[in-house]
Every structure is written in C-alpha cells, then in structure tokens.
Design a protein around this motif. Structure first.
Motif, PDB file in Angstrom:
ATOM      1  N   TYR A 120     -56.481  65.577 -39.961  1.00 57.20           N
ATOM      2  CA  TYR A 120     -55.899  66.157 -38.751  1.00 57.20           C
ATOM      3  C   TYR A 120     -54.819  67.166 -39.111  1.00 57.20           C
ATOM      4  CZ  TYR A 120     -52.425  62.400 -39.469  1.00 57.20           C
ATOM      5  OH  TYR A 120     -51.501  61.542 -39.994  1.00 57.20           O
ATOM      6  N   THR A 121     -54.713  68.179 -38.256  1.00 56.01           N
ATOM      7  CA  THR A 121     -53.762  69.266 -38.469  1.00 56.01           C
ATOM      8  C   THR A 121     -52.875  69.385 -37.241  1.00 56.01           C
ATOM      9  OG1 THR A 121     -55.412  70.433 -39.786  1.00 56.01           O
ATOM     10  CG2 THR A 121     -53.500  71.707 -39.024  1.00 56.01           C
ATOM     11  N   PRO A 122     -51.603  69.010 -37.327  1.00 53.90           N
ATOM     12  CA  PRO A 122     -50.708  69.153 -36.176  1.00 53.90           C
ATOM     13  C   PRO A 122     -50.246  70.594 -36.008  1.00 53.90           C
ATOM     14  CG  PRO A 122     -49.514  68.253 -38.034  1.00 53.90           C
ATOM     15  CD  PRO A 122     -50.951  68.374 -38.476  1.00 53.90           C
ATOM     16  N   GLU A 123     -49.824  70.939 -34.788  1.00 52.97           N
ATOM     17  CA  GLU A 123     -49.304  72.279 -34.540  1.00 52.97           C
ATOM     18  C   GLU A 123     -47.975  72.502 -35.244  1.00 52.97           C
ATOM     19  OE1 GLU A 123     -49.052  73.331 -30.452  1.00 52.97           O
ATOM     20  OE2 GLU A 123     -51.204  73.705 -30.262  1.00 52.97           O
ATOM     21  N   THR A 124     -47.152  71.443 -35.330  1.00 50.73           N
ATOM     22  CA  THR A 124     -45.865  71.549 -36.006  1.00 50.73           C
ATOM     23  C   THR A 124     -45.685  70.341 -36.909  1.00 50.73           C
ATOM     24  OG1 THR A 124     -44.536  70.330 -34.381  1.00 50.73           O
ATOM     25  CG2 THR A 124     -44.935  72.667 -33.937  1.00 50.73           C
ATOM     26  N   VAL A 144     -40.313  53.962 -29.798  1.00 50.27           N
ATOM     27  CA  VAL A 144     -41.510  54.752 -30.005  1.00 50.27           C
ATOM     28  C   VAL A 144     -41.136  56.110 -30.573  1.00 50.27           C
ATOM     29  CG1 VAL A 144     -41.451  55.552 -27.596  1.00 50.27           C
ATOM     30  CG2 VAL A 144     -43.572  55.718 -28.920  1.00 50.27           C
ATOM     31  N   ALA A 145     -41.907  56.567 -31.537  1.00 54.35           N
ATOM     32  CA  ALA A 145     -41.772  57.910 -32.100  1.00 54.35           C
ATOM     33  C   ALA A 145     -43.089  58.644 -31.877  1.00 54.35           C
ATOM     34  CB  ALA A 145     -41.442  57.849 -33.590  1.00 54.35           C
ATOM     35  N   HIS A 146     -43.014  59.757 -31.183  1.00 50.68           N
ATOM     36  CA  HIS A 146     -44.191  60.578 -30.912  1.00 50.68           C
ATOM     37  C   HIS A 146     -44.374  61.496 -32.115  1.00 50.68           C
ATOM     38  CE1 HIS A 146     -46.633  62.102 -27.332  1.00 50.68           C
ATOM     39  NE2 HIS A 146     -47.072  62.791 -28.358  1.00 50.68           N
ATOM     40  N   ALA A 147     -44.942  60.926 -33.172  1.00 53.82           N
ATOM     41  CA  ALA A 147     -44.923  61.600 -34.475  1.00 53.82           C
ATOM     42  C   ALA A 147     -45.732  62.886 -34.500  1.00 53.82           C
ATOM     43  CB  ALA A 147     -45.431  60.645 -35.549  1.00 53.82           C
ATOM     44  N   HIS A 148     -46.928  62.877 -33.915  1.00 52.20           N
ATOM     45  CA  HIS A 148     -47.798  64.051 -33.946  1.00 52.20           C
ATOM     46  C   HIS A 148     -48.380  64.293 -32.565  1.00 52.20           C
ATOM     47  CE1 HIS A 148     -47.865  64.783 -38.259  1.00 52.20           C
ATOM     48  NE2 HIS A 148     -48.106  63.505 -38.476  1.00 52.20           N
ATOM     49  N   ASP A 149     -48.165  65.489 -32.044  1.00 51.73           N
ATOM     50  CA  ASP A 149     -48.776  65.896 -30.791  1.00 51.73           C
ATOM     51  C   ASP A 149     -49.677  67.098 -31.064  1.00 51.73           C
ATOM     52  OD1 ASP A 149     -49.299  65.687 -28.122  1.00 51.73           O
ATOM     53  OD2 ASP A 149     -47.581  66.870 -27.475  1.00 51.73           O
ATOM     54  N   ASP A 150     -50.641  67.329 -30.171  1.00 47.26           N
ATOM     55  CA  ASP A 150     -51.554  68.471 -30.318  1.00 47.26           C
ATOM     56  C   ASP A 150     -52.231  68.486 -31.680  1.00 47.26           C
ATOM     57  OD1 ASP A 150     -51.156  69.449 -27.770  1.00 47.26           O
ATOM     58  OD2 ASP A 150     -49.451  70.688 -28.361  1.00 47.26           O
ATOM     59  N   ILE A 151     -52.758  67.342 -32.089  1.00 49.85           N
ATOM     60  CA  ILE A 151     -53.504  67.263 -33.337  1.00 49.85           C
ATOM     61  C   ILE A 151     -54.936  67.761 -33.103  1.00 49.85           C
ATOM     62  CG2 ILE A 151     -54.440  65.695 -35.085  1.00 49.85           C
ATOM     63  CD1 ILE A 151     -52.137  63.845 -34.603  1.00 49.85           C
ATOM     64  N   GLY A 168     -62.571  69.630 -34.392  1.00 45.80           N
ATOM     65  CA  GLY A 168     -61.581  70.141 -33.450  1.00 45.80           C
ATOM     66  C   GLY A 168     -61.289  69.226 -32.285  1.00 45.80           C
ATOM     67  N   ALA A 169     -61.420  67.913 -32.486  1.00 44.80           N
ATOM     68  CA  ALA A 169     -61.147  66.965 -31.400  1.00 44.80           C
ATOM     69  C   ALA A 169     -59.645  66.862 -31.157  1.00 44.80           C
ATOM     70  CB  ALA A 169     -61.712  65.595 -31.737  1.00 44.80           C
ATOM     71  N   PRO A 170     -59.174  67.052 -29.926  1.00 43.94           N
ATOM     72  CA  PRO A 170     -57.738  66.954 -29.653  1.00 43.94           C
ATOM     73  C   PRO A 170     -57.270  65.503 -29.638  1.00 43.94           C
ATOM     74  CG  PRO A 170     -58.927  67.322 -27.608  1.00 43.94           C
ATOM     75  CD  PRO A 170     -59.946  67.370 -28.718  1.00 43.94           C
ATOM     76  N   GLY A 171     -55.994  65.299 -29.929  1.00 45.20           N
ATOM     77  CA  GLY A 171     -55.446  63.954 -29.896  1.00 45.20           C
ATOM     78  C   GLY A 171     -54.001  63.908 -30.313  1.00 45.20           C
ATOM     79  N   LEU A 172     -53.531  62.687 -30.589  1.00 44.23           N
ATOM     80  CA  LEU A 172     -52.145  62.489 -30.994  1.00 44.23           C
ATOM     81  C   LEU A 172     -52.038  61.281 -31.903  1.00 44.23           C
ATOM     82  CD1 LEU A 172     -51.372  59.853 -29.204  1.00 44.23           C
ATOM     83  CD2 LEU A 172     -50.568  61.497 -27.526  1.00 44.23           C
ATOM     84  N   GLN A 173     -50.830  61.072 -32.443  1.00 40.24           N
ATOM     85  CA  GLN A 173     -50.545  59.887 -33.268  1.00 40.24           C
ATOM     86  C   GLN A 173     -49.113  59.448 -32.984  1.00 40.24           C
ATOM     87  OE1 GLN A 173     -48.655  59.897 -36.858  1.00 40.24           O
ATOM     88  NE2 GLN A 173     -48.504  57.762 -36.186  1.00 40.24           N
ATOM     89  N   LYS A 174     -48.948  58.148 -32.695  1.00 38.41           N
ATOM     90  CA  LYS A 174     -47.639  57.595 -32.366  1.00 38.41           C
ATOM     91  C   LYS A 174     -47.288  56.436 -33.279  1.00 38.41           C
ATOM     92  CE  LYS A 174     -47.119  58.744 -27.452  1.00 38.41           C
ATOM     93  NZ  LYS A 174     -46.682  58.210 -26.137  1.00 38.41           N
ATOM     94  N   HIS A 175     -45.997  56.122 -33.309  1.00 40.78           N
ATOM     95  CA  HIS A 175     -45.451  55.029 -34.110  1.00 40.78           C
ATOM     96  C   HIS A 175     -44.539  54.212 -33.205  1.00 40.78           C
ATOM     97  CE1 HIS A 175     -42.531  53.833 -37.605  1.00 40.78           C
ATOM     98  NE2 HIS A 175     -43.341  52.827 -37.269  1.00 40.78           N
TER      99      HIS A 175
END
Length: 358
Positions: A120-124, A144-151, A168-175
C-alpha cells in the motif's frame, strides 16, 4: 501530527488488562467486494478469566457470490507476537506480518480460508486526525491513531482458493489500544464518491455505558474537492447527530454556521460479519460489520447564520465500510465467539470447534 510509523508503534509493555489492534480496510473501487484484516494482542485484567493471546482476523465481502460475507479468526498464544527493533514499526503474529507499506497473512477455519499479500502507498507519511483537537492527551480508556488514510492497495487476496487481483483499491489503516472497550460505537468510512473523486467521509459515534450520563460523541469529517468540513472539532461536533433506525442502517447530520450535511448509509444485512470482542475485565462487545455499504449525502449552505439553507449538491457512493458495536447482538447476525474461529454455516447450527492458529 506524528509520522505514520510513529503512530503505529506498539504501546503494550507487558501489562495486564490491555488490548492493542492494528486493522486495514481494503475496498474494491467498484464497490462489489472488500476485505478487512486485523492484527490483535490481548491480556486479561488481574483476576479476569482467560489467557493472554494474539489474534488474526480476516473478513471477505463479495456481493456477487453465494457467500456475500465471510469472517474468520486465528487464535495464537501471545508468544507468537513479535515486533521490530525499538523505534521501528513492524509486527508479526505467527507467519502474518504488518509493516510499513506491506501486509500479508492467512487465516483458515471451518472449511474456509482467506489469504492476503498486499502493498500500500499512502498519500502522506503522516498520520491524520479525525477526533477533537487534544483528545489524545486525555486519560481515555481507548486510544486510536489514524495511521494511514487514502491508501491505495495492490497485490492479491485469495478466498477459498479463488484469487482476486487488487489494483488501486482505496482504504485505510488504524491503530487502537487501551484497557477498556467502548460499549457502543458506530463507524462509517467512505473513501470515494461518484460525483467527486476527491471527496472522503468518516463518521464515528461513541458512548460509554460505564458512565450513564456521558454524552454520545459523534465526530464527522467530510472532504470535498472544494474544502474540508471538520465537524469533528468543537463547537461543530456538538451539533452532529446520528441514529441507526434498523440493523445495517445509519443516518447522520452535521452543521456549522454556514454549512450542513445530511446523510444515510446502509448495507444488505446478509453482508454483515459478526465478531465478539472481549473486554480485558471479561465482558463482551458484539461487532457487526459490512465493507460493501452504500452512502448518500446531501449538502446545504447559507451565506450567514440567519439566512435560509439552500441545497449545494449531492454525493453518492457504493464504496464504504459500516460497523456497529453494542453489548447486545444485532438480530439476524451470526457472530464468531471469542473462543471460536468461524461461525456455523446455517442459523441454529452449533459453532465449530476452536482451531488454535492457522
């Protein structure tokens, strides 16, 4: 904001009465299928029943198949959990791994299996904030930490031997981590809208039944191609509203002095996967989740607080995740028990025996 890697660093230091979660939500751009993966560690509170454990969860959603929702879980001893060197993020549960930019694993139980190998490639490289400013400084029971958005995910997911190529599937990753679970939580995540490719929506509602007088907090975040609407900040968060009229449906609204939104999200109840989460002190939370939800949202604006509201466009999406946490199970949803690894194939059947590991 902290870096994504720093936001993901493990918080468990060997203490009892603690849980920690890393999860990824992977949504197919067409909205017909989705996948969800969760890496977890758990230690019971002193005197509570049960043993420390590490868990690997997986769910596959596919509206075009005879099994539109499949949930599985693997239970490992806590000794199967390992981390990278101090200051660097990377975790493993058995052969499964989650590290910056990649994840892989496999869960098998009840005659079914889900396997994933994704990049996965995050925008930032920075975490994002979807809670009120300063919330991370409070002595909360769950953080909660919203570690990766717009992956953007690429790779492959294999469900019961059928391989799905992910591009190119959109998604996110949280902790998440803490020492007590929230009894009530509702979550909606929509990374794409048909009318505006830049639009993003996240809705969260939480309430603690431990404190009956505690308010229900419902931070809402909306971004469009024109601007960000931060209804997750005070004072606008005080004007948000959310309700679930029936299982699998969520209605919400939010407004500031000059902008208002009103929306609805829903899923076919057949696409809900159920899990039982355990609190470190021994009680359970029932979680029902669908990652093939539909969302409709209307926007309104006015030039000043005393003017009448005027319509300002509509957003629709078939790419979304919807989740409901409550002490009681939702009617019609079959749940994977805390000590189980899959659900029975038909209502009324006994659950399969526990399969330790996968």
């Amino acid at each position: 904001m902290p870096s994504s890697e720093r936001a993901n660093l493990p918080r468990w230091k060997g203490q009892q009465g603690f849980f920690e979660i890393w999860f990824l939500c992977v949504l197919d751009p067409g909205g017909e299928r989705a996948w969800w993966f969760r890496y977890t560690i758990f230690t019971p509170a002193p005197g509570a029943p049960g043993e420390p454990r590490a868990l690997l969860w997986a769910a596959a959603f596919d509206c075009a198949t005879a099994t539109p929702a499949l949930g599985l879980k693997a239970i490992h001893p806590l000794s199967h959990f390992s981390t990278e060197a101090p200051g660097r993020f990377g975790i493993r549960i058995g052969d499964a791994e989650l590290a910056p930019g990649r994840c892989h694993g496999r869960v098998a139980s009840g005659g079914h299996s889900i396997e994933w190998d994704l990049r996965y490639t995050p925008e930032t490289a920075e975490a994002v904030r979807r809670a009120p400013r300063g919330a991370d400084l409070l002595p909360l029971t769950t953080h909660v930490a919203h570690a990766h958005d717009d992956i953007a995910f690429t790779g492959a997911v294999t469900v019961d031997g059928h391989r799905y190529d992910v591009q190119g599937a959109p998604g996110l990753q949280k902790h998440l981590w803490g020492h007590r679970r929230l009894e009530e939580l509702t979550w909606l995540y929509v990374p794409r809208f048909q009318e505006d490719p830049e639009a993003r929506l996240e809705v969260l509602s939480v309430r603690s039944r431990q404190h009956p007088l505690s308010p229900r907090l419902s931070p809402i975040y909306l971004r469009t191609a024109r601007r960000e609407h931060r209804f997750h900040e005070a004072p606008d968060m005080l004007l948000t509203r959310l309700q679930s009229p029936q299982p699998g449906e969520l209605c919400f609204q939010a407004r500031s002095a000059t902008v208002a939104v009103k929306g609805r999200a829903w899923c076919d109840p057949k696409t809900l996967v159920g899990y039982v989460y355990r609190d470190p002190t021994g009680w359970d939370v029932h979680v029902a989740q669908s990652d093939v939800a539909t969302c409709e949202l209307e926007r309104f604006t006015r030039p000043h607080p005393f003017a009448a509201w005027r319509p300002d466009g509509r957003l629709t999406s078939t790419v979304g995740a919807l989740e409901f946490h409550a002490p009681e199970p939702l009617e019609g949803v079959r749940y994977i028990g805390w000590d189980e690894t899959s659900v029975s194939e038909a209502p009324g059947e006994a659950p399969p025996a526990v399969a330790k590991g996968a």
